[in-house]
Write a protein that holds these residues in place. Structure first.
Motif, mmCIF file in Angstrom:
data_model
loop_
_atom_site.group_PDB
_atom_site.id
_atom_site.type_symbol
_atom_site.label_atom_id
_atom_site.label_comp_id
_atom_site.label_asym_id
_atom_site.label_seq_id
_atom_site.Cartn_x
_atom_site.Cartn_y
_atom_site.Cartn_z
ATOM 1 N N LYS A 231 61.884 55.100 89.169
ATOM 2 C CA LYS A 231 62.023 56.116 90.149
ATOM 3 C C LYS A 231 60.728 56.490 91.091
ATOM 4 C CE LYS A 231 66.664 56.862 89.451
ATOM 5 N NZ LYS A 231 66.941 57.345 88.180
ATOM 6 N N PRO A 233 58.719 59.288 93.657
ATOM 7 C CA PRO A 233 58.963 60.671 94.039
ATOM 8 C C PRO A 233 59.271 60.755 95.831
ATOM 9 C CG PRO A 233 56.673 60.358 93.707
ATOM 10 C CD PRO A 233 57.548 59.156 93.353
ATOM 11 N N ASP A 234 58.704 59.866 96.556
ATOM 12 C CA ASP A 234 58.850 60.026 98.016
ATOM 13 C C ASP A 234 58.645 58.687 98.766
ATOM 14 O OD1 ASP A 234 56.221 59.650 97.765
ATOM 15 O OD2 ASP A 234 55.838 61.882 97.930
ATOM 16 N N GLU B 282 71.423 60.758 90.956
ATOM 17 C CA GLU B 282 70.537 59.971 90.258
ATOM 18 C C GLU B 282 71.296 58.926 89.139
ATOM 19 O OE1 GLU B 282 67.965 61.995 87.518
ATOM 20 O OE2 GLU B 282 69.221 63.925 87.496
ATOM 21 N N ILE B 294 64.683 55.934 95.013
ATOM 22 C CA ILE B 294 64.397 57.502 95.336
ATOM 23 C C ILE B 294 65.509 58.240 95.073
ATOM 24 C CG2 ILE B 294 63.144 59.047 96.964
ATOM 25 C CD1 ILE B 294 62.118 56.786 98.178
#
Ligand SMILES: Cc1cc2nc3c(=O)[nH]c(=O)nc-3n(C[C@H](O)[C@H](O)[C@H](O)COP(=O)(O)OP(=O)(O)OC[C@H]3O[C@@H](n4cnc5c(N)ncnc54)[C@H](O)[C@@H]3O)c2cc1C
Ligand SMILES: Nc1ncnc2c1ncn2[C@@H]1O[C@H](COP(=O)(O)O)[C@@H](O)[C@H]1O
Lengths: 249, 311
Positions: A231, A233-234, B282, B294
């Motif tokens: 993942k 963050p942005d 998520e 994301i």
């Protein structure tokens, strides 16, 4: 006008399919089975044709194990008038199913046969086209709209470039796509009524059909697994990864 | 041994899917002929003759082949079949429509959507939405096969110099006729052959909202796709659907936006080289296959992404 609908019993689309450890196939023991979703759509269309006064009788056909009776009872509850089970313990491949359905069409002389475009277990997408070929009938695959019009069906098809409409002469074969209709739910009273509707059982032999498989399955394996990645963050971090790590942009 | 490949074309031009299918034919091995069935399709026939590895092009031009109605195309192919050990078509909507009709007329069990060739009679194909791969061996004299284009890298469009033979087509079957076509027009690359695909799902909320994906697709020179839910809801046209029962894609980069990652959707894109997911949940299963994810609101993240790409 008689309408024939074929319904296949398949592993429910919500089930996470598991490959057997011996590589012979997938696990089917204690797994939820349902009517192939495209066949529900086929049946719904037939019922609507009957409600519109165009179809006079709907015959549902399933080929396979005795347990397909359950699927046929569901078909009767949705609105089929009678059902035919062609019982066989063989692995029935699309050509064999098409031959069985041809024999039944010759007996029942429907004007329209509606099948799903694809069974979600074997993902073959063959049976309807094969049946049309064997009968020498017209075909319209991947239907998203059917309009009946004096001896013809005008069918809109979902194709790679968009939509295409063709006119086919009856008797004809149509296979359904997802957007043809939204199938109704079966109601309890209809389930009760379905129990009293006729369900006939036949054997491929009696229909003079050789169902021996032509394709031999050598092995069935799990596909290579994709690893979950990371993942970020942005958006900035994502663009950086795509440019400098994955190098895809 | 000779192999017949049924070309995918729009009469004037040849589609890449033809070259993916020729690649599969090369894996089988043998002399490769390409059939161009169409009307005024000499342009496609000339392009087919240039394809590396093609020995001969059969150019069947006739008005009754103009709309590629399955009845007419099947009759043509069946008349040619006895010269071939294998008949291959790409698993496009045309290929899927006609190949089983050919197979049944030849009394052959078709092998659908192969992704690999093990030997001239043994092939690998996905089943159960790609949750299993089956290796199957055919006992039929002629093998009728559809080819999943993402399984085979297209052969070169040039380097060949095949002869072009004009052939006659059987008369119109009279069973079906063309009425109309609604082609979705787009300046973007074709979904199934694009290097980058940007797809939206139910999370987009409306057809109008899909507009926010356009600057992103522009920036990346991407094709646009969608989940079934987005198509069913009428946000975008049907031919955008990626998945088990839609289009199969394997671009270098697949960006899934507001798509949960149902098995049926994954079946259509999980062979992409790099997968990016943008989702506010998520726990969404799409993150299990995404290389980069994301977690967040797409309506905020997509414009930010476009800004970053401009830098
Ligand atoms: C026979 C059959 C065939 C099928 N074939 C296909 C097929 O070919 N292709 C296909 O795609 N599906 C197919 N399906 C449907 C499939 O099972 C799923 O229903 C479908 O893929 C779900 O689409 P979705 O992910 O867009 O919607 P959802 O599952 O509803 O997911 C929407 C996602 O958007 C996220 N989201 C919502 N708002 C935001 C926001 N503001 N920002 C960020 N994220 C947000 C949510 O967290 C959610 O994860 C098929 C189903 C059947 C039964
Ligand atoms: N065993 C079966 N019994 C009844 N119908 C079937 C069977 N196999 C296939 N069909 C029909 O053919 C359609 C296409 O299946 P397939 O060609 O296997 O993808 C299905 O949606 C069904 O309508």
């Amino acid at each position: 006008m008689k309408v024939l609908v074929s319904v296949k019993r398949v592993i429910d689309y919500n089930v996470k399919v598991r490959v057997k450890s011996d590589g012979t196939g997938v696990e089917t023991a204690n797994v939820k089975m349902s009517m192939n979703p495209f066949d529900e759509i086929a049946l719904e269309e037939a019922v609507r044709l009957k409600e519109a006064g165009i179809a006079t009788e709907i015959i549902a056909v399933s080929c396979g194990l005795q347990a397909c009776q359950e699927t046929l009872r569901t078909a009767l509850a949705i609105g089929a008038d009678r059902a035919i089970l062609v019982e066989s313990g063989e692995e029935l491949q699309p050509l064999a199913v098409a031959k069985i359905l041809k024999a039944i069409c010759q007996k029942e002389t429907p004007q329209l046969v509606i099948l799903g475009k694809q069974a979600i277990d074997d993902d073959s997408n063959q049976t309807g086209q094969m049946l049309a070929a064997l009968l020498g009938w017209s075909q319209a695959t991947f239907a998203s709209k059917i309009v009946m019009d004096k001896g013809k069906a005008v069918v809109t098809r979902e194709v790679d470039g968009g939509l295409e409409t063709i006119s086919i002469k009856l008797p004809a074969i149509v296979t359904t796509d997802l957007r043809l209709n939204e199938p109704r739910y079966v109601t309890l009273p209809n389930i009760m009524k379905a129990k009293k509707k006729p369900l006939e059982t036949l054997k491929p032999d009696a229909l003079g059909v050789d169902v021996a498989p032509r394709l031999q399955t050598i092995r069935v394996v799990e596909p290579p697994k994709r690893k979950a990645g990371v993942k970020v963050p942005d958006a900035k971090a994502l663009v950086d990864k795509l440019r400098n790590e994955a190098k895809v942009i | 041994m000779a192999i017949l490949v049924i070309a995918e074309h729009d009469h004037g031009t040849l589609k890449v899917a033809t070259r993916n299918t020729v690649a599969a034919a090369q894996k089988i091995g043998g002399e490769i002929h390409v059939l161009v069935a169409g009307h005024n399709a000499d342009g496609a026939a000339r392009a087919a003759a240039q394809i590396a590895g093609v020995a001969k092009v059969l150019d069947a031009g006739a008005p009754q082949l103009g709309e590629l109605l399955a009845e007419n195309v099947a009759a043509l192919v069946v008349a040619l079949a006895k010269g071939y050990t294998h008949i291959l078509a790409p698993a496009t909507s045309n290929g899927k429509d006609v190949a089983p009709r050919i197979a049944a007329l030849l009394d052959v069990q078709q092998i659908s959507e192969i992704i690999a060739v093990e030997s001239p009679d043994t092939f690998v194909r996905p089943i159960y939405a790609g949750n299993a791969l089956a290796t199957v061996k055919s006992r039929d004299a002629i093998k009728v096969i559809t080819v999943r284009t993402t399984g085979f890298d297209a052969v070169a469009s040039t380097g060949g110099n095949a002869s072009i033979e004009k052939i006659e087509a059987p008369a119109d079957s009279g069973l079906s006729s063309f009425v109309s076509r609604e082609v979705s027009k787009s300046e973007r690359p074709e979904l199934t052959s694009a290097k980058i695909v940007v797809s939206g799902g139910r999370g987009m909320g409306s057809g109008e909202n899909f507009k926010i994906l356009e600057p992103l697709a522009d920036k990346l020179n991407a094709a646009m796709g969608a989940s079934r839910a987005a198509v069913d809801a009428g946000f975008v046209p049907n031919d955008w659907q990626v998945g088990q029962t839609g289009k199969i894609v394997a671009p270098d980069l697949y960006v899934a936006i507001g798509i949960s990652g149902a098995i049926q959707h994954l079946a259509g894109m999980k062979d992409s080289r790099v997968i990016v997911a943008i989702n506010k949940d998520e726990e969404a299963p799409i993150f299990q296959v995404a290389d980069y994810g994301i977690v967040g609101d797409l309506f905020k993240l997509v414009p930010e992404l476009v800004e970053e790409l401009k830098k």
